[in-house]
Motif scaffolding. Structure first.
Motif, PDB file in Angstrom:
ATOM      1  N   LEU A 199       0.836  -1.190   0.000  1.00 35.11           N
ATOM      2  CA  LEU A 199       0.000   0.000   0.000  1.00 35.11           C
ATOM      3  C   LEU A 199       0.875   1.245   0.000  1.00 35.11           C
ATOM      4  CD1 LEU A 199      -2.680  -1.039   2.623  1.00 35.11           C
ATOM      5  CD2 LEU A 199      -2.926  -0.971   0.156  1.00 35.11           C
ATOM      6  N   PRO A 200       0.373   2.346  -0.561  1.00 32.18           N
ATOM      7  CA  PRO A 200       1.154   3.587  -0.542  1.00 32.18           C
ATOM      8  C   PRO A 200       1.260   4.103   0.887  1.00 32.18           C
ATOM      9  CG  PRO A 200      -1.040   3.974  -1.420  1.00 32.18           C
ATOM     10  CD  PRO A 200      -0.903   2.491  -1.230  1.00 32.18           C
ATOM     11  N   PRO A 201       2.284   4.928   1.158  1.00 32.73           N
ATOM     12  CA  PRO A 201       2.426   5.463   2.519  1.00 32.73           C
ATOM     13  C   PRO A 201       1.253   6.370   2.860  1.00 32.73           C
ATOM     14  CG  PRO A 201       3.977   6.525   1.011  1.00 32.73           C
ATOM     15  CD  PRO A 201       3.311   5.413   0.252  1.00 32.73           C
ATOM     16  N   ALA A 202       0.979   6.483   4.148  1.00 35.77           N
ATOM     17  CA  ALA A 202      -0.121   7.320   4.607  1.00 35.77           C
ATOM     18  C   ALA A 202       0.165   8.786   4.261  1.00 35.77           C
ATOM     19  CB  ALA A 202      -0.304   7.170   6.110  1.00 35.77           C
ATOM     20  N   VAL A 203      -0.884   9.540   3.974  1.00 32.21           N
ATOM     21  CA  VAL A 203      -0.743  10.956   3.654  1.00 32.21           C
ATOM     22  C   VAL A 203      -0.486  11.715   4.946  1.00 32.21           C
ATOM     23  CG1 VAL A 203      -1.927  12.959   2.679  1.00 32.21           C
ATOM     24  CG2 VAL A 203      -2.313  10.698   1.708  1.00 32.21           C
ATOM     25  N   PRO A 204       0.556  12.564   4.979  1.00 29.82           N
ATOM     26  CA  PRO A 204       0.815  13.345   6.192  1.00 29.82           C
ATOM     27  C   PRO A 204      -0.385  14.225   6.538  1.00 29.82           C
ATOM     28  CG  PRO A 204       2.651  13.517   4.642  1.00 29.82           C
ATOM     29  CD  PRO A 204       1.541  12.799   3.939  1.00 29.82           C
ATOM     30  N   PRO A 205      -0.626  14.466   7.842  1.00 30.67           N
ATOM     31  CA  PRO A 205      -1.824  15.217   8.246  1.00 30.67           C
ATOM     32  C   PRO A 205      -1.846  16.658   7.740  1.00 30.67           C
ATOM     33  CG  PRO A 205      -0.462  14.634  10.146  1.00 30.67           C
ATOM     34  CD  PRO A 205       0.149  14.003   8.955  1.00 30.67           C
ATOM     35  N   ASP A 206      -0.675  17.228   7.449  1.00 28.13           N
ATOM     36  CA  ASP A 206      -0.643  18.620   7.001  1.00 28.13           C
ATOM     37  C   ASP A 206      -1.013  18.769   5.524  1.00 28.13           C
ATOM     38  OD1 ASP A 206       1.708  17.312   6.277  1.00 28.13           O
ATOM     39  OD2 ASP A 206       2.884  19.155   6.268  1.00 28.13           O
ATOM     40  N   GLN A 207      -1.119  17.652   4.803  1.00 28.24           N
ATOM     41  CA  GLN A 207      -1.496  17.711   3.389  1.00 28.24           C
ATOM     42  C   GLN A 207      -3.003  17.528   3.255  1.00 28.24           C
ATOM     43  OE1 GLN A 207       0.669  14.926   1.057  1.00 28.24           O
ATOM     44  NE2 GLN A 207       2.621  15.953   1.330  1.00 28.24           N
ATOM     45  N   GLN A 208      -3.572  18.261   2.324  1.00 26.23           N
ATOM     46  CA  GLN A 208      -5.012  18.166   2.100  1.00 26.23           C
ATOM     47  C   GLN A 208      -5.275  17.171   0.986  1.00 26.23           C
ATOM     48  OE1 GLN A 208      -6.428  22.032   1.154  1.00 26.23           O
ATOM     49  NE2 GLN A 208      -5.982  22.896   3.153  1.00 26.23           N
ATOM     50  N   ASP A 209      -6.498  16.660   0.980  1.00 22.09           N
ATOM     51  CA  ASP A 209      -6.909  15.795  -0.121  1.00 22.09           C
ATOM     52  C   ASP A 209      -6.930  16.604  -1.402  1.00 22.09           C
ATOM     53  OD1 ASP A 209      -7.197  13.578   1.420  1.00 22.09           O
ATOM     54  OD2 ASP A 209      -9.352  13.790   1.693  1.00 22.09           O
ATOM     55  N   VAL A 210      -6.430  16.011  -2.456  1.00 23.48           N
ATOM     56  CA  VAL A 210      -6.438  16.675  -3.755  1.00 23.48           C
ATOM     57  C   VAL A 210      -7.431  15.943  -4.630  1.00 23.48           C
ATOM     58  CG1 VAL A 210      -5.053  17.282  -5.756  1.00 23.48           C
ATOM     59  CG2 VAL A 210      -4.012  17.279  -3.495  1.00 23.48           C
ATOM     60  N   SER A 211      -8.394  16.678  -5.154  1.00 29.62           N
ATOM     61  CA  SER A 211      -9.355  16.035  -6.041  1.00 29.62           C
ATOM     62  C   SER A 211      -8.862  16.192  -7.475  1.00 29.62           C
ATOM     63  CB  SER A 211     -10.744  16.642  -5.872  1.00 29.62           C
ATOM     64  OG  SER A 211     -10.704  18.001  -6.214  1.00 29.62           O
ATOM     65  N   VAL A 212      -9.012  15.125  -8.227  1.00 30.67           N
ATOM     66  CA  VAL A 212      -8.560  15.108  -9.605  1.00 30.67           C
ATOM     67  C   VAL A 212      -9.766  14.791 -10.480  1.00 30.67           C
ATOM     68  CG1 VAL A 212      -7.028  13.974 -11.236  1.00 30.67           C
ATOM     69  CG2 VAL A 212      -6.291  14.282  -8.872  1.00 30.67           C
ATOM     70  N   ASP A 213      -9.929  15.577 -11.525  1.00 31.24           N
ATOM     71  CA  ASP A 213     -11.001  15.299 -12.470  1.00 31.24           C
ATOM     72  C   ASP A 213     -10.574  14.179 -13.395  1.00 31.24           C
ATOM     73  OD1 ASP A 213     -12.782  17.195 -11.536  1.00 31.24           O
ATOM     74  OD2 ASP A 213     -11.968  18.785 -12.812  1.00 31.24           O
ATOM     75  N   ILE A 214     -11.402  13.164 -13.471  1.00 25.28           N
ATOM     76  CA  ILE A 214     -11.106  12.012 -14.314  1.00 25.28           C
ATOM     77  C   ILE A 214     -12.267  11.832 -15.284  1.00 25.28           C
ATOM     78  CG2 ILE A 214     -10.745   9.519 -14.349  1.00 25.28           C
ATOM     79  CD1 ILE A 214      -9.591   9.800 -11.529  1.00 25.28           C
ATOM     80  N   ASN A 215     -11.934  11.692 -16.538  1.00 23.14           N
ATOM     81  CA  ASN A 215     -12.933  11.420 -17.556  1.00 23.14           C
ATOM     82  C   ASN A 215     -13.636  10.110 -17.183  1.00 23.14           C
ATOM     83  OD1 ASN A 215     -14.338  10.757 -19.897  1.00 23.14           O
ATOM     84  ND2 ASN A 215     -12.740  11.576 -21.231  1.00 23.14           N
ATOM     85  N   ARG A 216     -14.966  10.084 -17.246  1.00 22.71           N
ATOM     86  CA  ARG A 216     -15.742   8.894 -16.827  1.00 22.71           C
ATOM     87  C   ARG A 216     -15.302   7.630 -17.545  1.00 22.71           C
ATOM     88  NH1 ARG A 216     -20.010   9.707 -13.581  1.00 22.71           N
ATOM     89  NH2 ARG A 216     -21.174   7.849 -14.116  1.00 22.71           N
ATOM     90  N   ARG A 217     -14.936   7.746 -18.793  1.00 21.13           N
ATOM     91  CA  ARG A 217     -14.555   6.547 -19.538  1.00 21.13           C
ATOM     92  C   ARG A 217     -13.229   5.968 -19.044  1.00 21.13           C
ATOM     93  NH1 ARG A 217     -12.535   7.608 -25.687  1.00 21.13           N
ATOM     94  NH2 ARG A 217     -11.758   5.504 -25.439  1.00 21.13           N
ATOM     95  N   ASN A 218     -12.433   6.783 -18.352  1.00 20.56           N
ATOM     96  CA  ASN A 218     -11.137   6.327 -17.859  1.00 20.56           C
ATOM     97  C   ASN A 218     -11.209   5.685 -16.475  1.00 20.56           C
ATOM     98  OD1 ASN A 218      -9.678   7.068 -20.141  1.00 20.56           O
ATOM     99  ND2 ASN A 218      -9.378   9.147 -19.395  1.00 20.56           N
ATOM    100  N   MET A 219     -12.424   5.539 -15.930  1.00 20.76           N
ATOM    101  CA  MET A 219     -12.558   4.962 -14.593  1.00 20.76           C
ATOM    102  C   MET A 219     -13.409   3.689 -14.632  1.00 20.76           C
ATOM    103  SD  MET A 219     -14.092   6.518 -11.055  1.00 20.76           S
ATOM    104  CE  MET A 219     -13.002   7.903 -11.062  1.00 20.76           C
ATOM    105  N   LEU A 220     -12.854   2.629 -14.086  1.00 21.55           N
ATOM    106  CA  LEU A 220     -13.605   1.387 -13.898  1.00 21.55           C
ATOM    107  C   LEU A 220     -13.991   1.334 -12.426  1.00 21.55           C
ATOM    108  CD1 LEU A 220     -14.630  -1.378 -14.927  1.00 21.55           C
ATOM    109  CD2 LEU A 220     -12.403  -2.313 -14.296  1.00 21.55           C
ATOM    110  N   ARG A 221     -15.292   1.351 -12.142  1.00 22.57           N
ATOM    111  CA  ARG A 221     -15.774   1.341 -10.759  1.00 22.57           C
ATOM    112  C   ARG A 221     -16.026  -0.088 -10.315  1.00 22.57           C
ATOM    113  NH1 ARG A 221     -17.413   4.668 -13.893  1.00 22.57           N
ATOM    114  NH2 ARG A 221     -17.361   6.904 -13.691  1.00 22.57           N
ATOM    115  N   VAL A 222     -15.294  -0.500  -9.275  1.00 21.70           N
ATOM    116  CA  VAL A 222     -15.450  -1.848  -8.729  1.00 21.70           C
ATOM    117  C   VAL A 222     -15.966  -1.698  -7.300  1.00 21.70           C
ATOM    118  CG1 VAL A 222     -14.268  -3.988  -8.092  1.00 21.70           C
ATOM    119  CG2 VAL A 222     -13.579  -2.741 -10.159  1.00 21.70           C
ATOM    120  N   ASN A 223     -17.053  -2.394  -6.992  1.00 23.37           N
ATOM    121  CA  ASN A 223     -17.638  -2.325  -5.663  1.00 23.37           C
ATOM    122  C   ASN A 223     -17.820  -3.738  -5.126  1.00 23.37           C
ATOM    123  OD1 ASN A 223     -19.384  -2.125  -3.416  1.00 23.37           O
ATOM    124  ND2 ASN A 223     -20.258  -0.238  -4.199  1.00 23.37           N
TER     125      ASN A 223
END
Length: 196
Positions: A43-67
């Motif tokens: 797993l990737p390292p945990a995000v440091p608490p001083d960093q904020q979540d960054v939202s990234v716009d992703i084209n819908r066709r480029n995302m496979l949603r697995v639930n």
């Protein structure tokens, strides 16, 4: 001669406790703990608490949603699939060899050893689960996603280099990893009926 009560020898309780404690320490220091089983990937390292979540716009066709739901069912873009079906969907999505408009968009990128290649550079697999999903089901899906990427790299290694991924040299393996990076986004579990 008067007979007295016979004295029964007693065990000193404090020395028994000391011996038990020493034995416990000995076993704790000399035995090794087994390793946990779980994710086949790191797993990737945990995000440091001083960093904020960054939202990234992703084209819908480029995302496979697995639930993965609480019944252990796997949904890939809303379609119920089993583990083998999930692997096939991921491979089809990531490779998109026929340039289908409903799968990840392919772009031309240049890589060492192989030159210009069409790859799905911006693809993402979004993995979510409900809060009551069994851990074992979640791990099975995680491992299946990893196997799908390994199968993609193996297929491309045979196609581009004429050898399996296992037999490819280090440089060839690095190229394949750059061409088909494992892009899995894990979202926080959701409550059923939640509008978040």
């Amino acid at each position: 001669m008067a007979r007295g009560k016979k004295k029964v020898p007693q065990i000193n309780g404090s020395s028994t406790a000391d011996i038990s404690f020493i034995l416990l320490l000995f076993f704790l220091l000399t035995t090794s703990m087994g390793t946990d089983s779980g994710l086949a990937r790191q797993l990737p390292p945990a995000v440091p608490p001083d960093q904020q979540d960054v939202s990234v716009d992703i084209n819908r066709r480029n995302m496979l949603r697995v639930n993965v739901n609480n019944l252990g069912q796997i949904l890939a873009n809303g379609e119920v699939v089993n583990l083998d079906g999930l692997r096939e969907k991921v491979i089809e999505f990531v490779l998109n060899e026929n340039d289908r408009a409903d799968l990840a968009e392919r772009v031309v990128e240049t890589f060492p050893l192989v030159g210009a290649q069409k790859v799905t550079k911006n693809h993402v697999i979004s993995l979510t689960n409900t809060v009551d999903t069994r851990y074992s089901d979640y791990i099975l899906v995680q491992n299946e996603l990893t196997k799908a990427y390994m199968q993609i790299r193996d297929q491309q290694s045979r196609k581009l280099f004429g050898v399996s991924l296992e037999d490819a040299n280090t440089q060839q393996q690095e190229v394949l990893i750059k061409m088909y990076p494992q892009k899995i986004s894990e979202a926080n579990p959701r409550e059923f009926g939640s509008k978040k």
